[in-house]
Write an enzyme that holds these catalytic residues in place. Structure first.
Site, short mmCIF file in Angstrom:
data_model
loop_
_atom_site.label_atom_id
_atom_site.label_comp_id
_atom_site.label_asym_id
_atom_site.label_seq_id
_atom_site.Cartn_x
_atom_site.Cartn_y
_atom_site.Cartn_z
CE LYS A 82 -11.95 -52.91 34.72
NZ LYS A 82 -12.96 -52.81 33.82
CB SER A 158 -12.69 -49.27 32.34
OG SER A 158 -13.73 -50.25 32.39
CB SER A 182 -15.02 -51.74 30.19
OG SER A 182 -15.50 -50.40 30.63
#
Length: 469
Positions: A82, A158, A182
């Site tokens: 990420k 997220s 997330s």
């Protein structure tokens, strides 16, 4: 191994194929890169792909496998990171135009360093909303990340980029983050597996802007792959003073423990949440399957009330310092929702923050007592189906903030417990539903074992098919 098989295979299956010579890391990496080239323009799961470096790493891995010198169970496995983790050689823009990509990027975060040491093939970086501030994924650089199951829908956030990449066959593993859900939310929405570990289990550097809420989150298409990834990532790093000592055993081994006789509390609403009836039905069926496998399931709500107000204080006050540390004192050009959150956080006092912190500690204490009688807690991961992409809340709902539609993930970030989302099944529209398995602090092996039992009981495959063409 055919390309379609290669992009859907678990990390464990790929490693077995490398060992036998049935395929090579180079062949698999090329197949995955082809899939990224085909689907990523529509899905926006990746914000950066480095084909040249990925193939060079795959070739080095292939040579190690041929010499019988593989570095372990991730050697040659296509993996993403990420875009909140520092990764040497690649910019870490955190989804924000306010972060200048044209600067030296020479530092590896602990997770990036450990993936390299394990021989994983690093494909690129997955998309995040600006600074990971919300539970859907879009940002002004990369646009909207979409769900491979139905690209009209959100992948969640997220870590929506990681969830979408895994569901679409664009990599076997991904390292995400989780401070409010997330990792778990996109795992549920995309039909994959995601773990929020105990705080400190995986070291972070730099530390999360959200302090003790922030964790690195292993994601994959199977529980076994998440356990293998956790084996590589867990353990201390001298740059993180909150990192735990090395684990006493292998999570892959611990995952195989028998679950018959374990005591599970099943809370379909936590005593306060509203749940879509179809989601509730899918989760109930998965819980029943665990009961058939010998888990002793008892209906029981945990001993706390809705912590939304507490979490809102901690989330907004955690984000507020971004204005000074990352944005030079000006919110110009950032997501309007993030700007509003920063402004909200600046209005709270130190006393407000400390009172919220005390309330969070009280939840942790209450859950410690709860787990004396219940080995794990079972809940839905998210109470709703994936909704239209490009929206922070479901269109037509009464929710004012994304925090209002994820009531099952917030409490266990506050309590710092491990929580795993595993696929529980699909609704009548074919949309994935996640089952959340929560354990006492430090009990990752237990939640992984129960997650593996869910996979076995439901006959789960290596991952969702995805509809994107």
């Amino acid at each position: 191994m055919r390309p379609e098989e290669a992009v859907r295979a678990s990390a464990g299956t790929l490693v077995a194929a490398y060992r036998s010579g049935r395929t090579s890391p180079v062949e698999v990496t090329r197949a995955v890169l082809d899939r990224i080239g085909r689907d990523n323009p529509a899905l926006r799961a990746y914000c950066l792909v480095d084909e040249h470096r990925a193939l060079a790493q795959a070739e080095a891995s292939h040579r190690r496998w041929r010499r019988g010198e593989a570095l372990g169970p991730l050697d040659g496995v296509p993996t993403s990171i990420k875009d909140l983790f520092l990764t040497a050689g690649w910019p870490t823009r955190r989804g924000s135009q306010r972060v200048d990509a044209d600067q030296p990027w020479t530092v590896d975060s602990p997770v990036a360093a450990r993936l390299r040491e394990a021989g994983a093939v690093l494909l690129g970086k997955t998309t995040t909303p600006e600074f990971g501030w919300k539970a859907v994924t879009d940002n002004p650089i990369d646009g909207v990340t979409r769900n491979p199951i139905d690209p009209r829908l959100t992948a969640g956030g997220s870590s929506g980029g990681s969830g979408a990449a895994l569901a679409a066959g664009m990599g076997a593993l991904s390292v995400a983050t989780d401070a409010a859900g997330s990792t778990r939310i996109p795992a549920a929405f995309c039909g994959v597996v995601g773990l929020k570990p105990t705080y400190g289990r995986i070291p972070l550097y730099p530390g999360s802007d959200l302090g003790w809420l922030g964790c690195a989150g292993p994601m994959a298409r199977t529980v076994g792959d998440v356990a293998a990834l956790l084996d590589v990532l867990a353990g201390p790093d001298d740059r993180d003073p909150n990192a735990m000592p090395p684990p006493t055993g292998s999570y892959r081994a611990g995952m195989r423990r028998p679950v018959r006789g374990l005591r599970a509390a099943y809370s379909p609403t936590l005593g306060y949440a509203e749940v879509d009836p179809e989601v509730a039905k899918v989760v109930e069926t998965a819980v029943a399957a665990l009961g058939d496998a010998g888990v002793l399931v008892q209906a029981a709500d945990p001993p706390f009330s809705d912590p939304l107000d507490v979490f809102t204080v901690l989330w907004s006050t955690g984000m507020a310092p971004l204005l000074r540390s990352q944005l030079g004192g000006s919110p110009h050009g950032i997501d309007p929702g993030l700007a509003e959150l920063i402004e909200q956080g600046s209005r709270y006092s130190v006393t407000d923050h400390l009172a919220a912190r005390r309330a969070a500690l009280d939840i942790g204490t209450a859950m410690g007592a709860f787990h004396r009688d219940h080995d794990v807690l079972l809940t839905p991961t998210v109470p709703i189906e994936p909704f239209a992409a490009g929206h922070d809340v479901p269109p037509g709902s009464s929710a004012r903030s994304w925090l209002e539609w994820t009531p099952f993930t917030l409490p266990f970030s506050l309590s710092q417990q491990p929580a795993l989302s595993v696929p529980a099944g699909v609704t009548s529209r074919g949309l994935p539903v996640g089952l959340q398995i929560v354990g006492a602090r430090h009990a990752e092996d237990l939640v992984l074992a129960v997650g593996a039992a869910v996979e076995q009981a439901l006959g789960s495959t290596a991952g969702p098919a995805g509809h994107c063409a």
